[in-house]
Design a protein around this motif. Structure first.
Motif, short mmCIF file in Angstrom:
data_model
loop_
_atom_site.label_atom_id
_atom_site.label_comp_id
_atom_site.label_asym_id
_atom_site.label_seq_id
_atom_site.Cartn_x
_atom_site.Cartn_y
_atom_site.Cartn_z
N HIS A 58 36.94 43.54 18.03
CA HIS A 58 35.66 43.85 18.43
C HIS A 58 35.05 43.92 19.56
CE1 HIS A 58 35.14 39.49 17.72
NE2 HIS A 58 34.01 39.64 18.77
N LYS A 59 34.15 44.72 20.00
CA LYS A 59 33.71 44.87 21.51
C LYS A 59 32.97 43.49 21.71
CE LYS A 59 33.07 49.69 21.76
NZ LYS A 59 32.06 50.76 21.84
N THR A 60 32.98 43.04 23.06
CA THR A 60 32.44 41.86 23.64
C THR A 60 31.65 42.36 24.99
OG1 THR A 60 34.14 40.58 22.52
CG2 THR A 60 32.88 39.45 24.26
N TRP A 62 30.16 42.34 28.89
CA TRP A 62 31.08 42.03 30.07
C TRP A 62 30.96 40.72 30.40
CZ3 TRP A 62 35.13 44.55 31.06
CH2 TRP A 62 35.42 45.84 30.70
N GLU A 172 31.52 33.44 20.55
CA GLU A 172 32.68 34.39 20.04
C GLU A 172 33.51 33.58 19.18
OE1 GLU A 172 33.74 37.42 20.36
OE2 GLU A 172 32.15 38.11 21.80
N THR A 176 39.34 35.64 19.50
CA THR A 176 38.88 36.41 20.57
C THR A 176 38.71 36.05 21.83
OG1 THR A 176 37.38 37.85 18.99
CG2 THR A 176 36.88 38.03 21.01
N TYR A 180 41.03 36.92 25.45
CA TYR A 180 40.50 37.19 26.53
C TYR A 180 40.83 36.26 27.52
CZ TYR A 180 37.84 41.18 24.94
OH TYR A 180 37.40 42.42 24.38
#
Length: 294
Positions: A58-60, A62, A172, A176, A180
């Motif tokens: 999923h999007k996180t 910046w 988060e 995830t 990252y």
């Protein structure tokens, strides 16, 4: 009861697989920095594929990504120091030094989170330091490895503290964050490679012989799978139980190294007394945490 037993089996498989990590420091011919660069790169590909298949990508934001990647840079440095420690000494000494991270946490946590130093935690941690001093006296050949092992433990302590803080701030999930962090570690080490080549022009940065196979195994079976198994265990067991189980990781590493490399021939009585003190320190700290929970 059956479900809990199967979860415990999964947890201990994860710990056993994690115990192999240090073994690859001896099997792979690359030095610490390129070894970790390849390991984290392989883990990014495998974990990305797994999360994509499970529909968990999923999007996180910046800002969150930048903070998590910063933790990843610390994780990369920790792993570089870990493998460098093993290559400068042996697996048994490298993993024993990592157990002193409790000592560094007792010092760094109050400084980073601005809270009172626990004298009790510091005293208990000094038992582990006494163990390291005994191990340090084994042979002058291992002293560089021990110094790197202590640096590895200190870096892990700072990483774990900041990782918890960033997780609370970004909200988060663990998978995830790991993805990252691995990406952040790869990017950081990529920036370090030119300086590394300048400082160590004779060191290879490309895998040789069976290195590629070992790197793929390390980055997938012995990095991503233990983490995913740990997440499964955390769904059924509390974090404390999981952390206690991971105290067995260095013991697995020492046993495997003894079988594969015959390391027991290189170490004497002082090593085992040192290991005993480290285990006592961890056991007493565990008991202290249990009392706090009660």
């Amino acid at each position: 009861m059956k479900e809990r037993s199967s979860t415990l089996i999964i947890l201990h498989i994860a710990v056993f697989l994690a115990g192999w990590t240090g073994i690859f420091g001896k099997l792979i011919s690359l030095s610490g920095l390129p070894l970790v660069w390849y390991r984290m790169g392989a883990s990014v590909i495998v974990l990305f594929a797994v999360l994509l298949f499970m529909g968990k990508l999923h999007k996180t934001g910046w800002r969150a990504i930048a903070k998590i990647c910063g933790c990843g840079a610390l994780l990369a440095l920790h792993w570089v120091a870990f493998f460098a420690s093993i290559q400068a000494s042996n697996v048994s000494i490298g993993v024993a030094c990592v157990a002193t991270s409790c000592f560094f946490t007792s010092i760094f946590d109050p400084l980073i989170n601005r809270k009172r130093v626990s004298i009790k935690d510091v005293v208990l941690s000094f038992i582990a330091i006494a163990g390291i001093l005994l191990i340090f006296s084994i042979d002058i050949r291992f002293r560089t490895g021990i110094a790197l092992g202590l640096l590895c433990a200190a870096l892990y302590s700072v990483f774990s503290i900041l990782n918890i803080n960033v997780a609370k701030e970004t909200h988060e999930d663990s998978s995830t964050m790991l993805l990252y962090e691995l990406i952040g570690g790869v990017l950081f080490l990529t920036l370090c490679i030119p300086a590394y080549k300048t400082l160590y022009p004779g060191e290879a940065i490309s895998p040789q012989g069976e290195d590629l196979l070992y790197i793929l195994l390390l980055g997938s079976v012995f990095t991503v799978i233990p983490f995913l198994f740990q997440l499964i265990a955390l769904q059924k067991l509390n974090a404390f139980t999981v952390n206690i189980a991971y105290n067995l990781e260095p013991l697995y590493s020492i046993a495997i190294a003894a079988i594969m490399f015959g390391e027991l021939r290189e170490i004497g009585v002082s090593f085992w007394i040192g290991i005993a003190l480290i285990i006592i320190s961890v056991a007493l700290q565990t008991r202290s945490v249990l009392k706090k929970k009660e």
